[in-house]
Design a protein around this motif. Structure first.
Motif, mmCIF file in Angstrom:
data_model
loop_
_atom_site.group_PDB
_atom_site.id
_atom_site.type_symbol
_atom_site.label_atom_id
_atom_site.label_comp_id
_atom_site.label_asym_id
_atom_site.label_seq_id
_atom_site.Cartn_x
_atom_site.Cartn_y
_atom_site.Cartn_z
ATOM 1 N N VAL A 312 45.310 37.249 42.440
ATOM 2 C CA VAL A 312 44.841 38.691 42.375
ATOM 3 C C VAL A 312 43.821 38.963 43.596
ATOM 4 O O VAL A 312 42.716 38.252 43.745
ATOM 5 C CB VAL A 312 43.784 38.932 41.054
ATOM 6 C CG1 VAL A 312 43.334 40.311 41.005
ATOM 7 C CG2 VAL A 312 45.055 38.606 39.781
ATOM 8 N N SER A 313 44.435 39.712 44.275
ATOM 9 C CA SER A 313 43.447 39.741 45.789
ATOM 10 C C SER A 313 42.301 40.726 45.473
ATOM 11 O O SER A 313 42.359 41.481 44.617
ATOM 12 C CB SER A 313 44.400 40.109 46.792
ATOM 13 O OG SER A 313 45.116 41.589 46.436
ATOM 14 N N GLY A 314 41.356 40.513 46.399
ATOM 15 C CA GLY A 314 40.159 41.150 46.221
ATOM 16 C C GLY A 314 39.138 40.889 45.192
ATOM 17 O O GLY A 314 38.223 41.357 44.926
ATOM 18 N N LEU A 315 39.718 40.012 44.302
ATOM 19 C CA LEU A 315 38.576 39.790 43.073
ATOM 20 C C LEU A 315 37.925 38.289 43.758
ATOM 21 O O LEU A 315 38.579 37.286 43.672
ATOM 22 C CB LEU A 315 39.470 39.329 41.899
ATOM 23 C CG LEU A 315 38.419 39.205 40.787
ATOM 24 C CD1 LEU A 315 37.928 40.483 40.071
ATOM 25 C CD2 LEU A 315 39.249 38.356 39.778
ATOM 26 N N SER A 316 36.332 38.534 43.697
ATOM 27 C CA SER A 316 35.764 37.417 44.191
ATOM 28 C C SER A 316 35.829 36.216 43.263
ATOM 29 O O SER A 316 35.445 35.197 43.787
ATOM 30 C CB SER A 316 34.468 37.944 44.493
ATOM 31 O OG SER A 316 33.935 38.098 43.369
ATOM 32 N N SER A 317 36.009 36.373 41.964
ATOM 33 C CA SER A 317 35.792 35.250 41.177
ATOM 34 C C SER A 317 37.146 34.242 41.117
ATOM 35 O O SER A 317 37.295 33.222 40.521
ATOM 36 C CB SER A 317 35.514 35.672 39.852
ATOM 37 O OG SER A 317 36.633 36.458 39.226
ATOM 38 N N MET A 318 38.470 34.962 41.442
ATOM 39 C CA MET A 318 39.636 34.149 41.283
ATOM 40 C C MET A 318 40.218 33.674 42.558
ATOM 41 O O MET A 318 40.085 34.286 43.761
ATOM 42 C CB MET A 318 40.591 35.021 40.797
ATOM 43 C CG MET A 318 41.638 34.532 40.095
ATOM 44 S SD MET A 318 43.133 35.809 39.643
ATOM 45 C CE MET A 318 41.927 36.766 38.650
ATOM 46 N N ILE A 319 40.855 32.545 42.412
ATOM 47 C CA ILE A 319 41.691 32.001 43.633
ATOM 48 C C ILE A 319 43.109 31.866 43.277
ATOM 49 O O ILE A 319 43.809 32.063 44.283
ATOM 50 C CB ILE A 319 40.881 30.319 44.043
ATOM 51 C CG1 ILE A 319 41.143 29.529 42.916
ATOM 52 C CG2 ILE A 319 39.511 30.734 44.720
ATOM 53 C CD1 ILE A 319 40.534 28.199 43.359
ATOM 54 N N ALA A 320 43.581 31.787 42.148
ATOM 55 C CA ALA A 320 44.783 31.484 41.926
ATOM 56 C C ALA A 320 45.187 31.694 40.366
ATOM 57 O O ALA A 320 44.452 31.723 39.647
ATOM 58 C CB ALA A 320 45.122 30.090 42.272
ATOM 59 N N VAL A 321 46.600 31.770 40.479
ATOM 60 C CA VAL A 321 47.165 31.845 38.993
ATOM 61 C C VAL A 321 48.307 30.925 39.018
ATOM 62 O O VAL A 321 48.902 30.662 39.778
ATOM 63 C CB VAL A 321 47.771 33.241 38.722
ATOM 64 C CG1 VAL A 321 48.531 33.268 37.249
ATOM 65 C CG2 VAL A 321 46.789 34.305 38.883
ATOM 66 N N ASP A 322 48.213 29.912 37.936
ATOM 67 C CA ASP A 322 49.277 29.000 37.718
ATOM 68 C C ASP A 322 50.408 29.599 37.625
ATOM 69 O O ASP A 322 50.802 30.186 36.592
ATOM 70 C CB ASP A 322 48.825 27.798 36.767
ATOM 71 C CG ASP A 322 49.830 27.001 36.381
ATOM 72 O OD1 ASP A 322 50.845 26.810 36.978
ATOM 73 O OD2 ASP A 322 49.391 26.290 35.335
ATOM 74 N N PRO A 323 51.457 29.503 38.504
ATOM 75 C CA PRO A 323 52.661 29.993 38.463
ATOM 76 C C PRO A 323 53.603 29.677 37.087
ATOM 77 O O PRO A 323 54.531 30.379 36.638
ATOM 78 C CB PRO A 323 53.560 29.562 39.693
ATOM 79 C CG PRO A 323 52.682 28.824 40.502
ATOM 80 C CD PRO A 323 51.301 28.460 39.754
ATOM 81 N N THR A 324 53.218 28.458 36.667
ATOM 82 C CA THR A 324 54.032 28.002 35.512
ATOM 83 C C THR A 324 53.710 28.820 34.211
ATOM 84 O O THR A 324 54.372 28.645 33.139
ATOM 85 C CB THR A 324 53.933 26.471 35.170
ATOM 86 O OG1 THR A 324 52.428 25.992 34.937
ATOM 87 C CG2 THR A 324 54.100 25.537 36.427
ATOM 88 N N LYS A 325 52.598 29.305 34.253
ATOM 89 C CA LYS A 325 52.169 30.312 33.035
ATOM 90 C C LYS A 325 52.737 31.937 33.439
ATOM 91 O O LYS A 325 52.144 32.478 34.388
ATOM 92 C CB LYS A 325 50.750 30.485 32.862
ATOM 93 C CG LYS A 325 50.093 29.180 32.340
ATOM 94 C CD LYS A 325 50.507 28.802 31.116
ATOM 95 C CE LYS A 325 49.693 27.564 30.526
ATOM 96 N NZ LYS A 325 48.392 27.783 30.047
ATOM 97 N N ILE A 326 53.923 32.314 32.939
ATOM 98 C CA ILE A 326 54.418 33.500 33.176
ATOM 99 C C ILE A 326 54.017 34.428 31.978
ATOM 100 O O ILE A 326 54.788 34.340 30.809
ATOM 101 C CB ILE A 326 55.965 33.546 33.326
ATOM 102 C CG1 ILE A 326 56.082 32.239 34.662
ATOM 103 C CG2 ILE A 326 56.449 34.600 34.143
ATOM 104 C CD1 ILE A 326 57.497 31.984 34.822
ATOM 105 N N TYR A 327 53.330 35.434 32.587
ATOM 106 C CA TYR A 327 52.580 36.454 31.408
ATOM 107 C C TYR A 327 53.814 37.542 31.712
ATOM 108 O O TYR A 327 53.286 38.215 32.739
ATOM 109 C CB TYR A 327 51.032 36.530 31.422
ATOM 110 C CG TYR A 327 50.539 37.509 30.416
ATOM 111 C CD1 TYR A 327 50.764 36.886 29.248
ATOM 112 C CD2 TYR A 327 49.947 38.657 30.617
ATOM 113 C CE1 TYR A 327 50.200 37.633 28.023
ATOM 114 C CE2 TYR A 327 49.256 39.022 29.897
ATOM 115 C CZ TYR A 327 49.275 38.721 28.565
ATOM 116 O OH TYR A 327 48.754 39.317 27.398
#
Ligand SMILES: Cc1ncc(COP(=O)(O)O)c(C=O)c1O
Length: 487
Positions: A312-327
């Protein structure tokens, strides 16, 4: 009336086995597809012979000096810890032991409000006082974002008595925050960082995912080896790498929390997973990430279906989403997650990990295959082809689903207080005596000691109408709730 000898659970398990579903859920071994062939063979031929107790030569989990000690030491090396403890009651018991080891009764701990319910269990057992970080939700998918480091710093300044920081990394939905920064903040204040890494035991085996909690500087990490790797359900690990945590205190706490009859089957599965991943972890992770990205690419081509991105770009708290969790959201097709999961199961024999009002969560692991991926993609394509007129109007996201109720009493005070039972609909303004959490994912809507509001009662009623499962109601019909009698 059933005839004597009826075994309801065995029957249910046999029925489930016969359904022969494609597993997009935990445990990560995916019906044995993700475990080493030698362990698989042993389990097929000799499960009872392996189910033993502390016989000569087999060591003792509570006083390890032989093969269990060796296996734990090897796990520490593989998972990047100084010391690893095997857990036979899931990450739940590890979270309890970790918090009881670093805080004394009455001390404050900094928590994200979207924590797993086991954290409140630890607060009840240890008489701890939670200080909650506010939860920010993704506006489109309503999944909780990891807390921003600035929020954590601000809370530590506001509440200087906080004795430990507790974080979830990655979350149930695969979101991973900036743990390196959080560890720096913790250590600047000379307090430990404990990370619930229940969903991150696989991170260490690939460079394509963020660093592990310990690599980022966390003092303690608790991993559900059964969730994303191949251990048997309940088999987890607690890893420590710290200058400020006393390792012997953790052993002491685990000594009273874990069974004195630990299952050798569970412990053997931890040993097998560690050996298997030590040798083949990178290859297995490459494969599972390739499958996850294949599914994500295919979903992009299906009209009306979308999934939460890889970052999620532009969000300071986040660096990544594990691709193996598909929501995955099918709401533009007019389907709730509950409806989509039911169609997937009944029509396509696909079992998802979680469904909620808006989405389904499909979980991949080292046990997943491209065949499984194609089954999912084909099923979603079929569902999408029977678009809106069949399924109804698009589902619009409703209200925010992680309330932040006012804390009136500490969890322990409310848990052990005199309680009375009231109708849920008449409970507004009362203080909860129970921990109410939709399951999965087990994030509490209400913790003991929190004020019950209209918003929460409405949300519980709405989720009940969707047949959502709950943990925590003492009333099986979920029409009443226990509240604190006097506060
Ligand atoms: C974020 C999180 N932490 C902890 C746990 C507890 O793990 P276990 O089921 O291994 O006890 C869960 C379980 O779902 C979880 O989702």
């Amino acid at each position: 009336m059933h005839k004597s000898g009826y075994m309801p659970l065995i029957e249910a398990l046999q029925k489930n086995k016969k359904r022969n579903t494609v597993p997009f859920h935990m445990p990560g071994h995916k019906k044995g597809q993700g475990i080493h062939h030698s362990f698989a063979r042993l389990m097929k031929t000799a499960p009872f012979a392996l189910d033993v107790t502390e016989l000569p030569g087999l060591d003792d989990l509570h006083n390890p000096a032989g093969p269990i000690k060796e296996s734990q030491m090897r796990a520490a090396r593989v998972f990047g810890a100084d010391r690893t403890f095997f857990l036979i009651n899931g990450s739940t018991v590890g979270i309890h032991a970790a918090l009881l080891s670093v805080c004394r009764r009455g001390e404050e701990v900094l928590l994200p409000r979207d924590m797993h319910r086991s954290v409140i269990g630890a607060c009840i057992l240890g008489g701890l006082k939670p200080r909650y970080l506010p939860v920010q939700l993704d506006p489109e998918y309503l999944v909780p974002y990891p807390p921003a480091t600035e929020e954590i710093t601000a809370m530590l300044q506001r509440y200087p008595k906080i004795r430990a920081i507790f974080q979830v990394y990655p979350s149930y939905y695969g979101l991973a925050g900036k743990m390196l920064e959080v560890a720096e903040v913790a250590h600047r204040c000379n307090i430990p960082l404990i990370v619930d890494e229940a969903h991150g035991a696989h991170f260490v085996f690939t460079d394509e995912l963020p660093q592990t909690a310990l690599q980022s500087g966390a003092d303690i990490s608790i991993q559900s080896t059964h969730k994303t790797l191949g251990a048997f359900t309940q088999a987890s690990m607690l890893h420590v790498k710290s200058k400020i945590v006393d390792y012997s205190t953790i052993a002491r706490q685990l000594g009273i929390l874990q069974s004195t009859s630990p299952s050798y089957l569970l412990m053997a599965s931890l040993d097998a997973v560690t050996g298997h991943m030590e040798v083949s972890g990178k290859h297995l992770m490459d494969n599972s990430l390739r499958i996850a990205r294949y599914i994500r690419e295919q979903i992009k081509e299906i009209p009306g279906i979308k999934c939460f991105g890889e970052s999620v770009s532009g969000l300071s708290s986040m660096i990544a989403v594990d691709p193996t969790k598909i929501y995955i959201s099918l709401s533009n097709l007019g389907l709730s997650g509950y409806q989509a999961a039911e169609i997937l199961l009944k029509k396509h024999r696909i079992q998802v990990e979680l469904c909620d009002r808006f989405c389904i969560l499909c979980m991949l692991s080292i046990g997943s295959s491209f065949d499984d991926a194609d089954r999912l993609v084909n099923a979603l394509t079929d569902i999408a082809s029977k678009a809106i007129p069949v399924y109804g109007k698009p589902i619009m996201p409703g209200p925010v689903n992680i309330p932040s109720p006012r804390v009136i009493l500490n969890p322990e005070e409310a848990w052990f207080a005199p309680l009375r039972q009231v109708l849920l609909k008449e409970a507004v303004g009362e203080v909860a005596g129970e921990l109410i959490a939709p399951y999965p994912p087990g994030i509490p809507l209400l913790c003991p000691g929190e004020m019950i509001t209209n918003e929460i009662v409405d949300l519980i009623c709405e989720l009940k109408a969707w047949d959502c499962m709950f943990h925590g109601f003492s009333d099986p019909a979920m029409l009443t709730i226990k509240v604190v009698d006097r506060f």
